[in-house]
Design a protein around this motif. Sequence first.
Motif, PDB file in Angstrom:
ATOM      1  N   THR A 160     -32.063  52.011  30.757  1.00 38.63           N
ATOM      2  CA  THR A 160     -31.320  50.920  31.396  1.00 38.63           C
ATOM      3  C   THR A 160     -30.463  51.439  32.539  1.00 38.63           C
ATOM      4  N   ASN A 161     -29.794  52.561  32.318  1.00 39.27           N
ATOM      5  CA  ASN A 161     -28.959  53.157  33.366  1.00 39.27           C
ATOM      6  C   ASN A 161     -29.796  53.540  34.585  1.00 39.27           C
ATOM      7  N   VAL A 162     -30.973  54.113  34.334  1.00 40.50           N
ATOM      8  CA  VAL A 162     -31.834  54.524  35.440  1.00 40.50           C
ATOM      9  C   VAL A 162     -32.289  53.308  36.241  1.00 40.50           C
ATOM     10  N   GLN A 163     -32.711  52.252  35.547  1.00 41.28           N
ATOM     11  CA  GLN A 163     -33.204  51.062  36.247  1.00 41.28           C
ATOM     12  C   GLN A 163     -32.073  50.358  37.003  1.00 41.28           C
ATOM     13  N   ALA A 164     -30.885  50.285  36.400  1.00 40.21           N
ATOM     14  CA  ALA A 164     -29.766  49.658  37.096  1.00 40.21           C
ATOM     15  C   ALA A 164     -29.390  50.466  38.338  1.00 40.21           C
ATOM     16  N   PHE A 165     -29.374  51.790  38.220  1.00 41.39           N
ATOM     17  CA  PHE A 165     -29.072  52.647  39.376  1.00 41.39           C
ATOM     18  C   PHE A 165     -30.119  52.462  40.470  1.00 41.39           C
ATOM     19  N   TYR A 222     -34.889  43.829  25.950  1.00 48.09           N
ATOM     20  CA  TYR A 222     -34.719  42.655  26.804  1.00 48.09           C
ATOM     21  C   TYR A 222     -34.061  43.024  28.126  1.00 48.09           C
ATOM     22  N   VAL A 223     -33.035  43.851  28.074  1.00 52.34           N
ATOM     23  CA  VAL A 223     -32.373  44.271  29.312  1.00 52.34           C
ATOM     24  C   VAL A 223     -33.345  45.037  30.196  1.00 52.34           C
ATOM     25  N   ASN A 224     -34.104  45.954  29.609  1.00 47.62           N
ATOM     26  CA  ASN A 224     -35.045  46.747  30.400  1.00 47.62           C
ATOM     27  C   ASN A 224     -36.177  45.897  30.949  1.00 47.62           C
ATOM     28  N   SER A 225     -36.611  44.884  30.204  1.00 48.86           N
ATOM     29  CA  SER A 225     -37.687  44.020  30.706  1.00 48.86           C
ATOM     30  C   SER A 225     -37.241  43.240  31.933  1.00 48.86           C
ATOM     31  N   PHE A 226     -35.998  42.737  31.921  1.00 50.47           N
ATOM     32  CA  PHE A 226     -35.512  41.978  33.069  1.00 50.47           C
ATOM     33  C   PHE A 226     -35.290  42.893  34.270  1.00 50.47           C
ATOM     34  N   LEU A 227     -34.722  44.077  34.045  1.00 51.92           N
ATOM     35  CA  LEU A 227     -34.517  45.010  35.151  1.00 51.92           C
ATOM     36  C   LEU A 227     -35.850  45.475  35.726  1.00 51.92           C
ATOM     37  N   ALA A 228     -36.850  45.647  34.873  1.00 54.99           N
ATOM     38  CA  ALA A 228     -38.168  46.048  35.369  1.00 54.99           C
ATOM     39  C   ALA A 228     -38.769  44.980  36.267  1.00 54.99           C
ATOM     40  N   LEU A 229     -38.540  43.714  35.920  1.00 56.30           N
ATOM     41  CA  LEU A 229     -39.058  42.637  36.768  1.00 56.30           C
ATOM     42  C   LEU A 229     -38.315  42.585  38.097  1.00 56.30           C
ATOM     43  N   LEU A 230     -36.996  42.822  38.081  1.00 51.47           N
ATOM     44  CA  LEU A 230     -36.243  42.848  39.329  1.00 51.47           C
ATOM     45  C   LEU A 230     -36.702  43.989  40.230  1.00 51.47           C
ATOM     46  N   ASN A 231     -37.008  45.131  39.621  1.00 50.46           N
ATOM     47  CA  ASN A 231     -37.432  46.292  40.402  1.00 50.46           C
ATOM     48  C   ASN A 231     -38.919  46.284  40.718  1.00 50.46           C
ATOM     49  N   ALA A 232     -39.652  45.302  40.180  1.00 49.92           N
ATOM     50  CA  ALA A 232     -41.109  45.304  40.340  1.00 49.92           C
ATOM     51  C   ALA A 232     -41.517  45.215  41.804  1.00 49.92           C
ATOM     52  N   ARG A 233     -40.800  44.412  42.589  1.00 46.32           N
ATOM     53  CA  ARG A 233     -41.187  44.258  43.994  1.00 46.32           C
ATOM     54  C   ARG A 233     -41.021  45.565  44.753  1.00 46.32           C
ATOM     55  N   SER A 234     -39.980  46.346  44.387  1.00 50.55           N
ATOM     56  CA  SER A 234     -39.800  47.636  45.040  1.00 50.55           C
ATOM     57  C   SER A 234     -40.926  48.604  44.671  1.00 50.55           C
ATOM     58  N   TYR A 235     -41.447  48.461  43.434  1.00 50.84           N
ATOM     59  CA  TYR A 235     -42.553  49.314  43.024  1.00 50.84           C
ATOM     60  C   TYR A 235     -43.852  48.921  43.723  1.00 50.84           C
ATOM     61  N   LEU A 236     -44.049  47.592  43.902  1.00 54.01           N
ATOM     62  CA  LEU A 236     -45.346  47.094  44.344  1.00 54.01           C
ATOM     63  C   LEU A 236     -45.466  46.960  45.847  1.00 54.01           C
ATOM     64  N   GLN A 237     -44.373  46.586  46.529  1.00 49.76           N
ATOM     65  CA  GLN A 237     -44.459  46.348  47.956  1.00 49.76           C
ATOM     66  C   GLN A 237     -44.502  47.671  48.709  1.00 49.76           C
ATOM     67  N   PRO A 238     -45.319  47.779  49.744  1.00 51.33           N
ATOM     68  CA  PRO A 238     -45.310  48.977  50.575  1.00 51.33           C
ATOM     69  C   PRO A 238     -43.996  49.108  51.312  1.00 51.33           C
ATOM     70  N   THR A 239     -43.528  50.324  51.467  1.00 51.39           N
ATOM     71  CA  THR A 239     -42.257  50.556  52.158  1.00 51.39           C
ATOM     72  C   THR A 239     -42.447  50.361  53.651  1.00 51.39           C
ATOM     73  N   THR A 240     -41.423  49.812  54.289  1.00 47.55           N
ATOM     74  CA  THR A 240     -41.443  49.598  55.729  1.00 47.55           C
ATOM     75  C   THR A 240     -40.221  50.230  56.330  1.00 47.55           C
ATOM     76  N   ASP A 241     -40.334  50.658  57.578  1.00 52.90           N
ATOM     77  CA  ASP A 241     -39.216  51.274  58.266  1.00 52.90           C
ATOM     78  C   ASP A 241     -38.332  50.185  58.852  1.00 52.90           C
ATOM     79  N   THR A 242     -37.106  50.104  58.374  1.00 53.92           N
ATOM     80  CA  THR A 242     -36.148  49.115  58.855  1.00 53.92           C
ATOM     81  C   THR A 242     -34.881  49.812  59.254  1.00 53.92           C
ATOM     82  N   ASN A 243     -34.150  49.194  60.171  1.00 54.01           N
ATOM     83  CA  ASN A 243     -32.874  49.738  60.617  1.00 54.01           C
ATOM     84  C   ASN A 243     -31.769  49.024  59.857  1.00 54.01           C
ATOM     85  N   ASN A 244     -31.148  49.716  58.895  1.00 53.10           N
ATOM     86  CA  ASN A 244     -30.135  49.116  58.053  1.00 53.10           C
ATOM     87  C   ASN A 244     -28.780  49.056  58.724  1.00 53.10           C
ATOM     88  N   ASN A 245     -28.593  49.759  59.824  1.00 49.49           N
ATOM     89  CA  ASN A 245     -27.291  49.790  60.473  1.00 49.49           C
ATOM     90  C   ASN A 245     -27.086  48.641  61.440  1.00 49.49           C
TER      91      ASN A 245
END
Length: 337
Positions: A35-40, A249-272
């Motif tokens: 849970t700590n890893v997924q929240a981080f 239950y906590v890990n299942s919900f966090l996994a779903l929140l993080n799922a898009r980061s796992y599945l979507q290809p990374t793109t170069d964006t300017n965060n500043n």
Amino acid sequence: MSSSTQDLIPQLQLGNTFGALFIGVIIATMLFGLTNVQAFFYFQAHKGTGITFNKLAVLWLWILDALHMFLIVHCIYYYLVTNYANISALTIIVWSFKLQIIIDVLIVYGVHVLYAYRIWLVAKGRSRALPITVGIIVILASGVAISMIWAVYQCRMFSDLVKIEWSTYLTLATVTFVDLVIASSLCYLLATSRTGFSNTDSIITKFMAYIINTGCLTSICSMTAVITCAAMPNNFVFLGVEFLLAKLYVNSFLALLNARSYLQPTTDTNNNSSDMHMRHAVYRPELNIKASQDEESQGSRKNTFKHSGDEVMHITRSAVPHRPIEVTVETNSFSSV
């Protein structure tokens, strides 16, 4: 040592009672670490989006999970350390055991409410009958959990738990039913969101796999607790399994929140910077007009899966097609789905 305590010692099997609770706590600590890893990971992936509803939900679930971890550790410490060799104390239900059940219920039905809220958002622009039905089922199911809490607080000895087995069966069966309703509803909404584009449909399929797997995991844990309670009502194996339910239950919900980061290809964006400017030397409408129409159609359907803090790109084109134009890309954040 009194004669009553001497009579109790031969009948007490520490291996499948407090030993089972001890093993349950060990596995629960592993899941709490996950849970700590997924929240981080979630906060790192969305550190530039400010305070959002999903961030507050993750923080709230983490606090409840940490409190639940503290209570079950205190419970085991009380029985196996503080009251070591005090056989008479092992028959009394300590306060932390009762309180952890309340936290367990708050976590499970809190996650159910968050899933129902996501169903409401995903169903935006469609019929509201499905999300309303799911919300009603979740609210009614919470009443069953409240009845179980009331029954547990009437018990003083562990032997009294045998008398309220009905509350355990009813609550865990209800939780499994709600899991099935939520998973099937999300899969239905995602399945009807298919666009015909291979990339988008592939992401939808992977999201459905995440939902089914996490829903099955929590349901299997609930049914395992029911089966062990029915097969072995005189030991604490089912209680050790229940220690894991909140963590899953906590890990299942966090996994779903993080799922898009796992599945979507990374793109170069300017965060500043909130604005990005891209300049192209030549713009040929005869080559790009069809592709742009396809991208806009596909992009409108992809918004279904975006989370809080995601960025959407709006392209503004010049009206003159025969000379170089400036393409301005603006990034805006919007609420999660």
